[in-house]
Design an enzyme around this catalytic site. Structure first.
Site, PDB file in Angstrom:
ATOM      1  CB  CYS A  18      -0.946   0.006   1.192  1.00 12.97           C
ATOM      2  SG  CYS A  18      -2.200  -1.290   1.080  1.00 12.97           S
TER       3      CYS A  18
ATOM      4  CG  HIS B 100     -12.026   8.623 -12.408  1.00 11.76           C
ATOM      5  ND1 HIS B 100     -13.326   8.247 -12.147  1.00 11.76           N
ATOM      6  CD2 HIS B 100     -11.482   7.627 -13.148  1.00 11.76           C
ATOM      7  CE1 HIS B 100     -13.565   7.086 -12.716  1.00 11.76           C
ATOM      8  NE2 HIS B 100     -12.456   6.677 -13.327  1.00 11.76           N
TER       9      HIS B 100
ATOM     10  CD  GLU C 109      -8.838   0.990   1.068  1.00 10.97           C
ATOM     11  OE1 GLU C 109      -8.383   2.129   1.237  1.00 10.97           O
ATOM     12  OE2 GLU C 109      -8.221  -0.054   1.381  1.00 10.97           O
TER      13      GLU C 109
END
Length: 117
Positions: free
Chosen positions: A25, A69, A107
């Protein structure tokens, strides 16, 4: 207690740059986020709602404008974990809808973080 929930979606990237360099991550990556806002009230309003679902469109507009985005490290301060995002979105919702009880952020299809004061 009456409870309602509404689900929203957006896609974004982030980096957890406070993690060790070898942590997956810590690299640039993205998710297709799912956000669920929960509102609760002990009684219904005059229209028979906890809150009209149509009013929650403001959260979709906020997510679309500021998160979808985008690179989350440029959007919110501090770590861009699902937990921190849940807290941020809870606070945003609570400022508009006092009935906000919790916000959940996913997520991946199998992981969720929730902020519930």
């Amino acid at each position: 207690m009456f409870r309602i929930t509404k689900e929203f979606h957006f896609s974004a990237s982030h980096v957890l740059d406070h993690l060790p360099a070898d942590h997956q991550c810590a690299r640039l990556h993205g998710h297709n986020y799912v956000v669920v806002v929960e509102l609760a009230a002990p009684a219904l309003n005059g229209d028979g709602f906890v809150r009209d679902f149509h009013e929650l469109a403001a959260l979709k507009a906020y997510l679309d404008e500021h998160f979808d985005h985008r690179h989350l490290n440029d959007v919110i301060e501090g770590p861009t974990t699902a937990e921190a995002l849940a807290r941020h979105l809870h606070d945003w919702c609570r400022a508009r809808w006092p009935e906000t009880a919790a916000v959940r952020v996913s997520e991946t299809p199998k992981t969720w973080a929730e902020y519930r004061p």
